[in-house]
Motif scaffolding. Structure first.
Motif, PDB file in Angstrom:
ATOM      1  N   PRO A 116       0.852  -1.198   0.000  1.00 18.59           N
ATOM      2  CA  PRO A 116       0.000   0.000   0.000  1.00 18.59           C
ATOM      3  C   PRO A 116       0.886   1.246   0.000  1.00 18.59           C
ATOM      4  O   PRO A 116       2.020   1.227   0.500  1.00 18.59           O
ATOM      5  CB  PRO A 116      -0.794  -0.118   1.301  1.00 18.59           C
ATOM      6  N   GLU A 117       0.383   2.347  -0.535  1.00 12.29           N
ATOM      7  CA  GLU A 117       1.193   3.550  -0.702  1.00 12.29           C
ATOM      8  C   GLU A 117       1.802   4.029   0.608  1.00 12.29           C
ATOM      9  O   GLU A 117       2.979   4.429   0.641  1.00 12.29           O
ATOM     10  CB  GLU A 117       0.372   4.675  -1.333  1.00 12.29           C
ATOM     11  N   ASP A 118       1.076   3.998   1.723  1.00 15.45           N
ATOM     12  CA  ASP A 118       1.632   4.464   2.993  1.00 15.45           C
ATOM     13  C   ASP A 118       2.801   3.598   3.449  1.00 15.45           C
ATOM     14  O   ASP A 118       3.789   4.089   3.967  1.00 15.45           O
ATOM     15  CB  ASP A 118       0.559   4.587   4.073  1.00 15.45           C
ATOM     16  N   GLN A 119       2.723   2.292   3.214  1.00 15.89           N
ATOM     17  CA  GLN A 119       3.824   1.389   3.582  1.00 15.89           C
ATOM     18  C   GLN A 119       5.017   1.599   2.644  1.00 15.89           C
ATOM     19  O   GLN A 119       6.172   1.550   3.090  1.00 15.89           O
ATOM     20  CB  GLN A 119       3.363  -0.061   3.552  1.00 15.89           C
TER      21      GLN A 119
END
Length: 160
Positions: free
Chosen positions: A6-9
């Motif tokens: 995911p983008e945040d990770q």
């Protein structure tokens, strides 16, 4: 290219990666084989024309941009001569420096020193570089000059 994270990770992972400062400089020689050095006003000692590579800029472009800004010379972007690694350099952290061939120019070429950053310049014979620069820096420049002569590229370091 897509990521499986995911983008945040992905952003967290990228933020955890090490960073290195990039710098580049030119070996500019005169008809007698002397090297052009400049004296910055923001630190002690002498250095080669060049400087920090800006964000979004490759080291070769940064090198010859800095040469034009610092000494007023618009030179053809020469080939890479030497890559030097600096590891754990105190407050500077890790770095990579690139030395490029700035070519040979007549010693009577007009040098226009950027007064905001430089006090002056000097043409220095390779054997005398140690009188102006720390030993390891003088050695790097002499190694780069050897690369000009034999057509090779060198990698040095890491320095601690």
């Amino acid at each position: 290219m897509s990521s499986h994270l995911p983008e945040d990770q992905l952003r967290a992972f990228i933020g955890s990666l090490p960073t290195r400062r990039l710098a580049s400089a030119a070996i500019i020689r005169d008809e007698n084989g002397r090297v052009l050095l400049v004296e910055p006003n923001y630190k002690d000692g002498w250095t080669l024309p060049g400087g920090t590579t800006e964000a979004g800029e490759d080291p070769r472009t940064g090198c010859f941009r800095e040469v034009l800004e610092e000494v007023g010379l618009q030179l053809p972007a020469g080939r890479l001569l030497l890559v030097a690694h600096g590891i754990s350099q105190g407050i500077w952290g890790d770095s990579v420096s690139f030395l490029y061939d700035g070519g040979q120019i007549p010693s009577d070429t007009t040098i226009t020193v950027q007064e905001e950053e430089l006090l002056g310049y000097a043409w220095v014979a390779p054997q005398d570089l140690g009188d102006y620069l720390p030993g390891r820096v003088a050695d790097r420049i002499r190694a780069a000059i050897e690369c000009i002569a034999d057509g090779t590229t060198a990698e040095v370091g890491p320095l601690h």
